[in-house]
Design a protein around this motif. Structure first.
Motif, mmCIF file in Angstrom:
data_model
loop_
_atom_site.group_PDB
_atom_site.id
_atom_site.type_symbol
_atom_site.label_atom_id
_atom_site.label_comp_id
_atom_site.label_asym_id
_atom_site.label_seq_id
_atom_site.Cartn_x
_atom_site.Cartn_y
_atom_site.Cartn_z
ATOM 1 N N ALA A 8 -18.192 -10.685 104.946
ATOM 2 C CA ALA A 8 -18.925 -9.516 104.498
ATOM 3 C C ALA A 8 -18.424 -8.227 105.148
ATOM 4 O O ALA A 8 -18.675 -7.136 104.639
ATOM 5 N N ALA A 9 -17.747 -8.332 106.292
ATOM 6 C CA ALA A 9 -17.304 -7.145 107.013
ATOM 7 C C ALA A 9 -16.267 -6.386 106.189
ATOM 8 O O ALA A 9 -15.374 -6.981 105.606
ATOM 9 N N SER A 10 -16.380 -5.063 106.161
ATOM 10 C CA SER A 10 -15.455 -4.225 105.405
ATOM 11 C C SER A 10 -14.544 -3.482 106.371
ATOM 12 O O SER A 10 -15.004 -2.940 107.383
ATOM 13 N N ILE A 11 -13.244 -3.471 106.062
ATOM 14 C CA ILE A 11 -12.246 -2.833 106.915
ATOM 15 C C ILE A 11 -11.443 -1.875 106.042
ATOM 16 O O ILE A 11 -10.867 -2.273 105.033
ATOM 17 N N THR A 12 -11.417 -0.606 106.423
ATOM 18 C CA THR A 12 -10.617 0.390 105.695
ATOM 19 C C THR A 12 -9.406 0.740 106.542
ATOM 20 O O THR A 12 -9.547 1.097 107.719
ATOM 21 N N ILE A 13 -8.230 0.643 105.939
ATOM 22 C CA ILE A 13 -6.998 0.893 106.683
ATOM 23 C C ILE A 13 -6.157 1.967 105.993
ATOM 24 O O ILE A 13 -6.311 2.233 104.798
ATOM 25 N N VAL A 14 -5.285 2.560 106.771
ATOM 26 C CA VAL A 14 -4.208 3.400 106.248
ATOM 27 C C VAL A 14 -2.939 2.569 106.324
ATOM 28 O O VAL A 14 -2.573 2.095 107.407
ATOM 29 N N SER A 15 -2.292 2.363 105.182
ATOM 30 C CA SER A 15 -1.056 1.584 105.146
ATOM 31 C C SER A 15 0.101 2.494 104.776
ATOM 32 O O SER A 15 -0.027 3.354 103.900
ATOM 33 N N ILE A 16 1.211 2.305 105.467
ATOM 34 C CA ILE A 16 2.434 3.077 105.192
ATOM 35 C C ILE A 16 3.470 2.138 104.613
ATOM 36 O O ILE A 16 4.073 1.354 105.340
ATOM 37 N N PRO A 17 3.642 2.121 103.265
ATOM 38 C CA PRO A 17 2.891 2.854 102.246
ATOM 39 C C PRO A 17 1.665 2.058 101.816
ATOM 40 O O PRO A 17 1.441 0.944 102.296
ATOM 41 N N ALA A 18 0.885 2.618 100.856
ATOM 42 C CA ALA A 18 -0.281 1.920 100.317
ATOM 43 C C ALA A 18 -0.005 1.321 98.945
ATOM 44 O O ALA A 18 -0.444 0.219 98.640
ATOM 45 N N GLY A 19 0.747 2.031 98.106
ATOM 46 C CA GLY A 19 0.895 1.629 96.712
ATOM 47 C C GLY A 19 1.989 0.632 96.423
ATOM 48 O O GLY A 19 2.182 0.235 95.273
ATOM 49 N N HIS A 20 2.740 0.211 97.435
ATOM 50 C CA HIS A 20 3.837 -0.731 97.203
ATOM 51 C C HIS A 20 3.274 -2.114 96.847
ATOM 52 O O HIS A 20 2.266 -2.552 97.424
ATOM 53 N N PRO A 21 3.910 -2.840 95.898
ATOM 54 C CA PRO A 21 3.396 -4.161 95.506
ATOM 55 C C PRO A 21 3.238 -5.135 96.674
ATOM 56 O O PRO A 21 2.297 -5.929 96.704
ATOM 57 N N TYR A 22 4.165 -5.107 97.627
ATOM 58 C CA TYR A 22 4.042 -5.984 98.799
ATOM 59 C C TYR A 22 2.715 -5.739 99.498
ATOM 60 O O TYR A 22 1.977 -6.671 99.828
ATOM 61 N N VAL A 23 2.428 -4.468 99.767
ATOM 62 C CA VAL A 23 1.210 -4.118 100.492
ATOM 63 C C VAL A 23 -0.023 -4.493 99.677
ATOM 64 O O VAL A 23 -1.015 -4.999 100.221
ATOM 65 N N GLN A 24 0.016 -4.269 98.376
ATOM 66 C CA GLN A 24 -1.130 -4.594 97.536
ATOM 67 C C GLN A 24 -1.446 -6.082 97.577
ATOM 68 O O GLN A 24 -2.617 -6.477 97.619
ATOM 69 N N ARG A 25 -0.425 -6.929 97.583
ATOM 70 C CA ARG A 25 -0.658 -8.377 97.679
ATOM 71 C C ARG A 25 -1.150 -8.759 99.075
ATOM 72 O O ARG A 25 -2.041 -9.598 99.227
ATOM 73 N N ALA A 26 -0.568 -8.147 100.093
ATOM 74 C CA ALA A 26 -0.900 -8.530 101.467
ATOM 75 C C ALA A 26 -2.289 -8.070 101.887
ATOM 76 O O ALA A 26 -2.853 -8.599 102.852
ATOM 77 N N THR A 27 -2.854 -7.102 101.174
ATOM 78 C CA THR A 27 -4.173 -6.575 101.535
ATOM 79 C C THR A 27 -5.208 -6.868 100.453
ATOM 80 O O THR A 27 -6.200 -6.143 100.315
ATOM 81 N N ALA A 28 -4.996 -7.930 99.692
ATOM 82 C CA ALA A 28 -5.888 -8.250 98.572
ATOM 83 C C ALA A 28 -7.174 -8.946 99.004
ATOM 84 O O ALA A 28 -8.013 -9.258 98.162
#
Length: 379
Positions: free
Chosen positions: A16-36
């Protein structure tokens, strides 16, 4: 201590815990899969007024002033790639700013040498900054983690590369009678050895033909390239070989790329240096065997017999590697065995992608609640 990714079990409270992060970058497909993971929210890449929203580099969020201004919007900074345009000391200032507002910093080592640069010395200095200041380090293979330990004395957690092929992709490759080995040189970025790879591939294909194989090579090259002299040499080599076909084109759309790769009996990676390869991951998703030069840790990304290594200057080794890859029934595109393999890998990826995202979320949670050892953070 074993820091390789494992599939964990979450409690209801952790889920239930929510975590908001800044990712460099955010929109890259790798990052989107890794933070799903549903616990994780990633702030969108900041877009400067009047710029293309699809262009995330250089990353505006990697700036001390921006971090200070958005301190209340997120709780953690994760740096992947896109740092190469910044001057010495900038990354240290960003890490200091993140720590000043209470953000832990994660760094994922994708590349030990920068694939977009001819001279990686400035990038290597950036790695020194990141390894000193990051609170946690991750990477994609055991070999890269070993290098991190040997070079910087840091412990890197191994989290594999997630899938590249979209779940919705429909692949219907067209296939001829003979085998086709492809190499995509794209725009001839500095990490790609276009002429050298084509020269070795042509010689390897001649040897395979002499051994009775019906095989040809397909060399793909973008119309706009970074190295005009290398492109001219590639054209000359292909024109002089009856085993190589040159296809020049604009950058392929995703569906076109998937179809072009899926019709191959083998794909040769053209890198003169490198560490990990997203291209290799896409080929794995598509069931395409890969011949990778013996540099970096390409062979460790999938240790299942579908990646064969060769010396990038040795045609005989490449011919042997291709022959070994073709011993598997699924090496033939559009065959029932290839189709079954692709479906099996989709199922495997579904499970592993969820585990990869969960592992990232767990790492973030441990950093935020103080249960992850901050063994690299500067005072």
């Amino acid at each position: 201590m074993d820091t390789t990714m494992r599939i964990g079990t979450r409690t209801d409270a952790e889920s239930a815990a929510s975590i908001t992060i800044v990712s460099i970058p955010a929109g890259h497909p790798y990052v989107q899969r890794a933070t799903a993971d549903p616990r994780v929210t990633v702030l969108a890449d900041p877009v400067a007024p009047g710029t293309d929203p699809a262009v995330w580099w250089p990353p505006a969020a990697l700036d001390p002033a921006w971090i200070g201004a958005y301190a209340d919007e997120a709780s953690l900074l994760h740096i992947h790639f896109g740092t190469e345009s910044f001057p010495p000391g900038h990354l240290t200032a960003c890490l200091d700013a993140a720590h000043a507002v209470g953000w832990p910093v994660v760094f994922t080592l994708h590349d030990l040498e920068h694939p977009q640069l001819g001279d990686s010395s400035a990038y290597l200095a950036q790695l020194d900054e990141l390894m000193v200041g990051a609170d946690a380090v991750t990477t994609l293979t055991v070999g890269a983690a070993r290098t991190v330990r040997e070079r910087w004395g840091r412990r890197a957690t191994v989290i594999p590369h997630p899938s590249v092929l979209p779940r919705s992709a429909a692949i219907e490759p067209a296939v001829g009678s003979g085998r086709v080995v492809g190499v995509h040189l794209k725009d001839l970025r500095p990490g790609v050895d276009g002429p050298g790879t084509v020269r070795v591939l042509g010689a390897a294909l001649r040897a395979l033909r002499d051994a009775g194989h019906d095989v040809r090579g397909e060399v793909r090259l973008h119309h706009r390239v970074r190295d005009a002299d290398a492109a001219a040499e590639v054209r000359e080599l292909c024109a002089a070989s009856d085993a190589l076909d040159l296809v020049e084109h604009e950058r392929l759309e995703d569906d076109e790329l998937f179809a072009a790769l899926a019709r191959l009996d083998g794909c040769v990676l053209p890198y003169r240096h490198g560490t990990h390869s997203g291209w290799l991951e896409l080929c794995w998703d598509l069931g395409v065997p890969v011949a990778a030069p013996r540099v970096g840790f390409f062979a460790e990304q999938h240790d299942d017999g579908t990646v064969a290594s060769f010396s990038r200057t040795d045609p005989a080794e490449l011919a042997t590697a291709l022959g070994t890859l073709w011993s598997a029934p699924a090496s033939r595109p559009a065959s029932p065995a290839r189709d079954a393999l692709v479906e099996q890998r989709r199922r495997v990826r579904s499970v592993m992608d969820a585990a990869i995202a969960e592992h990232h979320a767990e790492l973030y949670r441990r950093l935020l609640d103080g249960t992850h050892p901050l063994e690299g953070r500067t005072a």
